[in-house]
Design a protein around this motif. Structure first.
Motif, mmCIF file in Angstrom:
data_model
loop_
_atom_site.group_PDB
_atom_site.id
_atom_site.type_symbol
_atom_site.label_atom_id
_atom_site.label_comp_id
_atom_site.label_asym_id
_atom_site.label_seq_id
_atom_site.Cartn_x
_atom_site.Cartn_y
_atom_site.Cartn_z
ATOM 1 N N ASP A 43 4.455 5.938 -3.036
ATOM 2 C CA ASP A 43 5.894 6.217 -3.004
ATOM 3 C C ASP A 43 6.386 6.451 -1.579
ATOM 4 O OD1 ASP A 43 6.368 5.897 -5.750
ATOM 5 O OD2 ASP A 43 5.758 7.961 -6.156
ATOM 6 N N LEU A 44 5.820 5.701 -0.646
ATOM 7 C CA LEU A 44 6.222 5.750 0.756
ATOM 8 C C LEU A 44 6.527 4.331 1.231
ATOM 9 C CD1 LEU A 44 3.361 8.010 2.193
ATOM 10 C CD2 LEU A 44 5.709 8.719 1.749
ATOM 11 N N ASP A 45 7.246 4.229 2.335
ATOM 12 C CA ASP A 45 7.386 2.907 2.935
ATOM 13 C C ASP A 45 6.093 2.597 3.690
ATOM 14 O OD1 ASP A 45 7.984 3.316 6.097
ATOM 15 O OD2 ASP A 45 8.851 4.951 4.917
ATOM 16 N N MET A 105 1.146 3.714 6.682
ATOM 17 C CA MET A 105 0.151 3.193 7.626
ATOM 18 C C MET A 105 0.033 4.043 8.881
ATOM 19 S SD MET A 105 -1.258 0.636 6.077
ATOM 20 C CE MET A 105 -1.133 1.764 4.702
ATOM 21 N N SER A 106 1.018 4.917 9.118
ATOM 22 C CA SER A 106 0.947 5.791 10.290
ATOM 23 C C SER A 106 0.127 7.051 10.016
ATOM 24 C CB SER A 106 2.347 6.174 10.760
ATOM 25 O OG SER A 106 2.965 7.034 9.826
ATOM 26 N N LEU A 107 -0.229 7.269 8.757
ATOM 27 C CA LEU A 107 -0.981 8.475 8.400
ATOM 28 C C LEU A 107 -2.429 8.363 8.876
ATOM 29 C CD1 LEU A 107 0.249 8.906 4.721
ATOM 30 C CD2 LEU A 107 0.966 10.246 6.718
ATOM 31 N N ASP A 108 -2.958 9.481 9.371
ATOM 32 C CA ASP A 108 -4.385 9.481 9.696
ATOM 33 C C ASP A 108 -5.145 9.415 8.372
ATOM 34 O OD1 ASP A 108 -5.381 12.225 8.829
ATOM 35 O OD2 ASP A 108 -3.756 12.809 10.179
ATOM 36 N N VAL A 144 0.851 -1.198 0.000
ATOM 37 C CA VAL A 144 0.000 0.000 0.000
ATOM 38 C C VAL A 144 0.884 1.243 0.000
ATOM 39 C CG1 VAL A 144 -1.717 1.335 1.283
ATOM 40 C CG2 VAL A 144 -1.960 -1.148 1.104
ATOM 41 N N GLY A 145 1.912 1.239 0.819
ATOM 42 C CA GLY A 145 2.834 2.376 0.854
ATOM 43 C C GLY A 145 3.482 2.634 -0.495
ATOM 44 N N ARG A 194 -7.189 0.486 10.101
ATOM 45 C CA ARG A 194 -7.136 0.203 8.661
ATOM 46 C C ARG A 194 -8.514 0.361 8.016
ATOM 47 N NH1 ARG A 194 -3.142 1.427 9.935
ATOM 48 N NH2 ARG A 194 -1.278 0.178 10.245
ATOM 49 N N ARG A 195 -9.581 -0.020 8.721
ATOM 50 C CA ARG A 195 -10.923 0.132 8.157
ATOM 51 C C ARG A 195 -11.299 1.611 8.018
ATOM 52 N NH1 ARG A 195 -11.809 -4.670 11.213
ATOM 53 N NH2 ARG A 195 -12.051 -6.361 9.697
ATOM 54 N N VAL A 196 -10.915 2.412 8.989
ATOM 55 C CA VAL A 196 -11.194 3.853 8.904
ATOM 56 C C VAL A 196 -10.407 4.461 7.741
ATOM 57 C CG1 VAL A 196 -10.961 6.056 10.127
ATOM 58 C CG2 VAL A 196 -11.835 4.058 11.335
ATOM 59 N N GLN A 197 -9.160 4.023 7.547
ATOM 60 C CA GLN A 197 -8.390 4.490 6.395
ATOM 61 C C GLN A 197 -9.081 4.078 5.092
ATOM 62 O OE1 GLN A 197 -4.687 2.610 7.557
ATOM 63 N NE2 GLN A 197 -3.726 4.600 7.952
#
Length: 132
Positions: free
Chosen positions: A46-48, A53-56, A41-42, A100-103
């Motif tokens: 273009d992110l790790d 996954m730490s992003l709100d 997903v990252g 993860r569901r909220v994301q």
């Protein structure tokens, strides 16, 4: 043409990772498989994986918008995030599953994708993994 080829290649790579690691993440609750899915997903952004996954949820959506490929890949990201949530549930980590569901919900709302979308490339595998 070049943009379409680029997106096709991104989808192919993403689907390959999901196909290889989804069973281990969901059925074996393999933490490394879950990490690989999060890294996938990252990579769409273009992110790790750890950073992505730490992003709100709103920041995740913003990063998807900035990536320039969000409209084409949002449904895939939604699918992966929901299946990662299922893996965290199977591991007994309901807080991470809910995150993860909220994301995934934020992705669906922002990019108007169907929450229950299953990529055609993964439909058979998804069906073999059972209910979400």
């Amino acid at each position: 043409m070049l943009q379409r080829d680029y997106l096709t290649e991104m989808v192919r790579r993403f689907a390959n990772v999901l196909a290889r690691r989804l069973r281990a993440a969901l059925l074996d609750t393999d933490p490394e498989a879950i990490k690989d899915l999060e890294d996938a997903v990252g990579s769409l952004l273009d992110l790790d994986g750890v950073t992505a996954m730490s992003l709100d949820p709103s920041s995740l959506v913003t990063m998807m918008e900035l990536s320039g490929v969000a409209d084409s890949l949002a449904s895939y990201a939604n699918y992966a995030l929901r299946r990662i949530a299922d893996a965290y549930d199977a591991q007994g980590q309901p807080a991470l599953a809910q995150t993860r569901r909220v994301q995934a919900d934020a992705v669906c709302t922002s990019f108007l994708c169907e929450p229950s979308f299953v990529p055609a490339e993964l439909a058979e595998l998804d069906a073999s993994l059972g209910e979400r």
